[in-house]
Write a protein that holds these residues in place. Structure first.
Motif, PDB file in Angstrom:
ATOM      1  N   PRO A 297       1.212  -1.411   0.044  1.00 51.24           N
ATOM      2  CA  PRO A 297       0.056  -0.252   0.188  1.00 51.24           C
ATOM      3  C   PRO A 297       0.844   1.586   0.114  1.00 51.24           C
ATOM      4  O   PRO A 297       0.695   2.066  -0.707  1.00 51.24           O
ATOM      5  CB  PRO A 297      -0.493   0.338   1.086  1.00 51.24           C
ATOM      6  N   ILE A 298       2.080   1.363   0.928  1.00 54.32           N
ATOM      7  CA  ILE A 298       2.733   2.635   0.761  1.00 54.32           C
ATOM      8  C   ILE A 298       3.119   2.492  -1.093  1.00 54.32           C
ATOM      9  O   ILE A 298       3.638   3.943  -0.930  1.00 54.32           O
ATOM     10  CB  ILE A 298       3.998   2.039   2.004  1.00 54.32           C
ATOM     11  N   GLY A 299       3.869   2.065  -0.849  1.00 57.36           N
ATOM     12  CA  GLY A 299       4.395   1.992  -2.702  1.00 57.36           C
ATOM     13  C   GLY A 299       3.766   2.187  -3.338  1.00 57.36           C
ATOM     14  O   GLY A 299       3.616   3.019  -4.874  1.00 57.36           O
ATOM     15  N   MET A 300       2.251   2.136  -3.295  1.00 56.10           N
ATOM     16  CA  MET A 300       1.210   2.124  -4.858  1.00 56.10           C
ATOM     17  C   MET A 300       0.745   3.445  -4.760  1.00 56.10           C
ATOM     18  O   MET A 300       0.576   4.384  -5.338  1.00 56.10           O
ATOM     19  CB  MET A 300      -0.368   1.740  -3.767  1.00 56.10           C
ATOM     20  N   ALA A 301       0.506   4.366  -2.755  1.00 57.75           N
ATOM     21  CA  ALA A 301       0.773   5.444  -2.533  1.00 57.75           C
ATOM     22  C   ALA A 301       1.070   6.505  -2.967  1.00 57.75           C
ATOM     23  O   ALA A 301       1.302   7.171  -4.049  1.00 57.75           O
ATOM     24  CB  ALA A 301       0.196   5.306  -1.332  1.00 57.75           C
ATOM     25  N   ALA A 302       3.079   5.904  -2.921  1.00 59.65           N
ATOM     26  CA  ALA A 302       3.773   6.979  -4.240  1.00 59.65           C
ATOM     27  C   ALA A 302       3.912   7.007  -5.520  1.00 59.65           C
ATOM     28  O   ALA A 302       3.771   7.912  -5.993  1.00 59.65           O
ATOM     29  CB  ALA A 302       5.340   5.991  -3.130  1.00 59.65           C
ATOM     30  N   ALA A 303       3.387   5.799  -6.200  1.00 61.20           N
ATOM     31  CA  ALA A 303       2.571   5.871  -7.559  1.00 61.20           C
ATOM     32  C   ALA A 303       1.844   6.823  -7.852  1.00 61.20           C
ATOM     33  O   ALA A 303       1.880   7.342  -8.587  1.00 61.20           O
ATOM     34  CB  ALA A 303       2.673   4.391  -8.087  1.00 61.20           C
ATOM     35  N   GLN A 304       1.121   6.884  -6.676  1.00 60.09           N
ATOM     36  CA  GLN A 304      -0.540   8.072  -7.012  1.00 60.09           C
ATOM     37  C   GLN A 304       0.056   8.948  -6.985  1.00 60.09           C
ATOM     38  O   GLN A 304      -0.421  10.307  -7.281  1.00 60.09           O
ATOM     39  CB  GLN A 304      -1.769   6.971  -6.691  1.00 60.09           C
ATOM     40  N   THR A 305       0.812   9.389  -6.185  1.00 55.91           N
ATOM     41  CA  THR A 305       1.078  11.163  -4.855  1.00 55.91           C
ATOM     42  C   THR A 305       2.105  11.131  -6.106  1.00 55.91           C
ATOM     43  O   THR A 305       2.200  12.432  -6.939  1.00 55.91           O
ATOM     44  CB  THR A 305       1.967  10.632  -4.318  1.00 55.91           C
ATOM     45  N   LEU A 306       2.497  11.010  -7.316  1.00 56.48           N
ATOM     46  CA  LEU A 306       3.858  10.671  -8.523  1.00 56.48           C
ATOM     47  C   LEU A 306       3.461  11.433  -9.469  1.00 56.48           C
ATOM     48  O   LEU A 306       3.039  12.372 -10.139  1.00 56.48           O
ATOM     49  CB  LEU A 306       5.037  10.043  -8.589  1.00 56.48           C
ATOM     50  N   LYS A 307       2.249  10.752  -9.909  1.00 56.93           N
ATOM     51  CA  LYS A 307       0.876  10.587 -11.101  1.00 56.93           C
ATOM     52  C   LYS A 307       0.043  11.547 -10.276  1.00 56.93           C
ATOM     53  O   LYS A 307       0.022  12.810 -11.310  1.00 56.93           O
ATOM     54  CB  LYS A 307      -0.002   9.584 -11.095  1.00 56.93           C
ATOM     55  N   ALA A 308       0.060  12.008  -9.632  1.00 57.14           N
ATOM     56  CA  ALA A 308      -0.561  13.419  -9.265  1.00 57.14           C
ATOM     57  C   ALA A 308      -0.091  14.599  -8.993  1.00 57.14           C
ATOM     58  O   ALA A 308      -0.799  15.336 -10.083  1.00 57.14           O
ATOM     59  CB  ALA A 308      -1.995  13.034  -7.456  1.00 57.14           C
ATOM     60  N   GLY A 309       1.038  14.711  -9.040  1.00 61.20           N
ATOM     61  CA  GLY A 309       1.706  15.467  -8.967  1.00 61.20           C
ATOM     62  C   GLY A 309       2.274  16.153 -10.326  1.00 61.20           C
ATOM     63  O   GLY A 309       2.495  17.240 -10.457  1.00 61.20           O
TER      64      GLY A 309
END
Length: 569
Positions: free
Chosen positions: A132-144
């Motif tokens: 979940p933490i790795g997935m959240a990092a990927a989504q954060t990069l996409k959103a940013g």
């Protein structure tokens, strides 16, 4: 295979190294001060993307590799902070040389890195764990990457928290504790005046913090106050029962991880080992058996040879540098493979990495089969904790890279750079902190609670109540198998009440923030409301991360300044 062009770049390495040094220093301080260490990956992802965009065109892969470098040292710092201070807690003196700490850190980093080469394909591609933490990092990069101004919020909150910390710790014009003089026998009551701890409560998640606080109520007002009030035991005995129970519950969580996630999959992990020992991914719809078998076997043999040499070098380093006998050194190296797999499985399924528990398990095994001095047992726990911490971070980053399509070799090289740099920074920070505050500042009654290191120290020097520990071990294991956040429960039972209470207030601030944001979205269309919700969630995450980072960084700077000026804090 060379890392893909535009992913591992010179500017990315430079930004990543600067960020790694800052985040590692802040993480060491946070782990010692709070007895917990939130994953810095999302924070690092935001920072990486911000600075890379400020320098010109970038892409998600460059940002992903940069944040991989930036976050790597944090878990190295955690592994050291969760184990080594136990020596200071027992001896009340700084009996650890800086070079011994550095050997522990570098040995753990090496083992963590070589183990993740072997494990990547199984845990990321074959097992398809959530991470979940790795997935959240990927989504954060996409959103940013899609847009959004986060720099002002991040650095603004960091600045506020930093100034506040300086006024509290350096100038002494703000008290460190509110309501600390409330007379409750055996209970360290109060509200810790810490933006960082409030931010921890905000970030960890309301449900988990509620369980954490429930543990604090059980340990402090149930066992200590309630038991002594009923005449079952005195206050001191109640404190020993609570600490033993809390340790048992946390250890039971580690046992539960093994029973639920590791043993059932051990055979398939072994079968996938040969294929896992490479970085290459298998494109969907193709068979591995159809791809250049001769070249693949050569690559596997080369990888296995490098891993074997690295493991042998670590064992030799332990024998010569730390004075471990060859048998104990071999046990540490072999069990590093087992515990890093346990760490990867736990992080992949729960987002939790109980690295100190894994270190403690190996410590107990080594103590049972080898004649190892007390200080060296802490070194053993530190090596395993660093290896497991780094492995959890690496696998989170590999998951983010798998989602984004980043070259895993570029990420692994980034992890190696950040891990080695983080080892040096973490050792320097811990050495400075013990020099500035003294060894007696570490432990439940000191400036640095070092909760996990206190657990390790207690296990080495003797458990206050073996029956309470055994009950906690059984309860922790059963509750984990039932899917409950039992690690947080044990942490609440064990930690001083003021820390749990302050984190609880941070979680309640998150509840209030979410309710206020929900009211603001009430009149919007569903599409507008969803977009607004994502923006509000990002703002809350960024501001809380800034508060945590601001106090951590300034806390370290205050310690460095005090050492340079010869002051006692």
């Amino acid at each position: 295979m060379k890392p893909a062009k535009g992913q591992l770049t010179a500017r990315g390495v430079a930004i990543g190294c600067v960020g790694c040094a800052i985040i590692t220093a802040a993480s060491a301080y946070t782990a010692l001060k709070m007895g917990a260490l939130p994953w810095p990956i999302i924070f690092a992802a935001i920072i990486s993307l911000f600075f890379l965009k400020a320098l010109g065109n970038t892409n998600l892969h460059e940002a992903n590799v940069t944040h991989t470098i930036m976050s790597a040292g944090a878990m190295v710092a955690g592994g050291l902070a969760f184990t080594i201070p136990g020596i200071w807690i027992i001896t009340k003196a700084n009996t650890v040389d800086w070079w011994e700490m550095l050997i522990v850190a570098l040995a753990g980093v090496t083992l963590g890195l070589v183990c993740t080469v072997f494990m990547r394909r199984y845990f990321i591609e074959d097992a398809e764990l959530e991470f979940p933490i790795g997935m959240a990092a990927a989504q954060t990069l996409k959103a940013g990457d899609a847009g959004g101004k986060v720099g002002k919020q991040l650095f603004g909150s960091m600045g506020i928290a930093g100034i506040y910390t300086a006024l509290r710790d350096w100038f002494g014009v703000i008290p460190a504790m509110f309501f600390g003089n409330v007379p409750i026998p055996g209970v360290a009551f109060g509200i810790y005046n810490s933006p960082m701890l409030l931010a921890v409560g905000f970030l960890v998640g309301t449900a988990s913090v509620v369980v954490w606080f429930a543990g604090a109520i059980i340990g402090n007002f149930g066992i200590i106050v309630g038991g002594s009030g009923l005449g079952l035991w005195d206050t001191a005995t109640g404190q020993g029962l609570a600490s033993s129970l809390g340790m048992g519950v946390m250890m039971g969580c580690g046992v539960g991880v093994i029973l639920k996630h590791i043993l059932p999959k051990a055979l398939s992990m072994i079968r996938s080992g040969a294929g896992a020992a490479t970085f290459g991914s298998t494109p969907s719809g193709t068979s591995r058996t159809n791809t250049a078998p001769t070249a693949g076997r050569r690559r596997m043999r080369l990888t296995a040879g490098i891993i074997a040499c690295a493991a042998a070098a670590v064992a030799l380093l332990l024998c010569i540098g730390l004075g471990l006998d060859p048998f104990a050194s071999i046990i540490v190296v072999l069990l590093a493979w087992v515990t890093t797999a346990m760490s990867a499985q736990s992080v992949g399924q729960t987002g939790i990495d109980p690295m100190e528990i894994f270190g403690l398990i190996v410590l107990l095994i080594v103590a049972a089969v080898s004649n190892v001095a007390q200080a060296q047992l802490f070194f053993v726990a530190g090596i395993i904790a660093v290896a497991c911490g780094l492995a959890g971070d690496v696998m989170n980053d590999f998951k983010a890279g798998h989602v984004l399509g980043t070259d895993p070799k570029a990420q692994w090289i980034g992890q190696a750079i950040g891990g080695v740099l983080g080892a040096f920074v973490a050792v320097a920070v811990m050495f400075v902190l013990v020099a500035a505050y003294g060894a007696d500042a570490f432990g439940l009654g000191g400036s640095f609670v070092a909760a996990q290191a206190s657990v390790v120290a207690t296990m080495v020097s003797g458990i206050p109540s073996v029956p309470a520990f055994a009950v906690g071990l059984a309860v922790g294991c059963v509750l984990y198998l039932l899917g409950l956040p039992v690690m947080m429960l044990g942490l609440g039972i064990y930690l001083p009440f003021y820390m749990s209470f302050t984190a609880f207030l941070g979680a309640m601030a998150k509840v209030a923030y979410d309710l206020a944001c929900k009211r603001r979205r009430a009149k919007l269309s569903p599409e507008q409301a969803e977009a607004k919700r994502k923006a509000q969630d990002e703002s809350g995450l960024v501001i809380a991360s800034g508060l945590l980072g601001g106090e951590s960084v300034v806390g370290v700077l205050v310690a460095f300044a005090s050492v340079a000026m010869g002051l006692a804090l």
